[in-house]
Design a protein around this motif. Structure first.
Motif, short mmCIF file in Angstrom:
data_model
loop_
_atom_site.label_atom_id
_atom_site.label_comp_id
_atom_site.label_asym_id
_atom_site.label_seq_id
_atom_site.Cartn_x
_atom_site.Cartn_y
_atom_site.Cartn_z
N VAL A 36 46.92 43.67 30.08
CA VAL A 36 46.35 43.39 31.40
C VAL A 36 45.04 44.17 31.58
N ILE A 66 41.07 42.84 31.65
CA ILE A 66 40.19 43.17 32.78
C ILE A 66 38.94 43.88 32.27
N VAL A 112 43.93 37.86 37.33
CA VAL A 112 44.59 38.02 36.04
C VAL A 112 45.77 37.06 35.94
N ALA A 160 41.79 37.30 32.12
CA ALA A 160 41.23 37.82 33.36
C ALA A 160 39.84 37.24 33.58
#
Length: 158
Positions: A40, A44, A96, A150
């Motif tokens: 994650v 990003i 996301v 993302a």
């Protein structure tokens, strides 16, 4: 307005912690990687770096550099935020999508949103976390990997 897209995928293995969006999950498998392999935060970082035309996460934090061995991906994200400040870019929002057959993310998405908003210095309403399964298709669908996509938008300070 500037936009960037990020993507990351890591294999699930035994004897590793599972960390997503800076939140640790109680799960028998974790993501394999040089750092904590938080897909994650990696996605990003790449989205933010892409929006500012600053390369990619591998250029800034190569897996060949022992400094990044086992480090929390929060360190990467905070450094990217510093780079954006130097470039006079303000983060507008981040969206996301986590691709995982399991574990179910449930309320952990709220914790992830809070972490990410705090680290990006933006309001939590500017962070969105979604999750989807792969319906049993491919490595993610078989529970062998987790991925994240993302998109981020930035504004340049004038």
């Amino acid at each position: 307005m500037l936009f960037g897209i990020g993507y990351d995928i890591h294999r699930l293995v035994e004897n590793r912690k599972l960390v997503l969006g800076g939140v640790e999950f109680q799960y028998p498998l974790g993501l394999l990687g040089h750092s904590d392999a938080d897909v994650v935060l990696h996605a990003i970082c790449d989205a933010l770096l892409g929006a500012a035309a600053l390369g990619d996460i591998g250029e800034h934090f190569p897996d060949t550099d022992p400094r990044w061995k086992g480090v929390s991906s929060k360190v990467f994200l905070l450094r990217v935020v510093d780079l954006l400040k130097e470039r006079r870019c303000l983060i507008n929002n981040v969206d996301v999508t986590i691709l995982a057959q399991r574990p179910k993310l449930g309320q952990k998405k709220i914790e992830m949103k809070k972490n990410i908003a705090e680290w990006l210095c933006i309001d939590v309403s500017r962070v969105n976390i979604k999750a989807t399964t792969m319906e049993g298709v491919d490595a993610i669908g078989r529970g062998e990997a987790i991925a994240a996509q993302a998109i981020a938008s930035l504004c340049e300070e004038r």
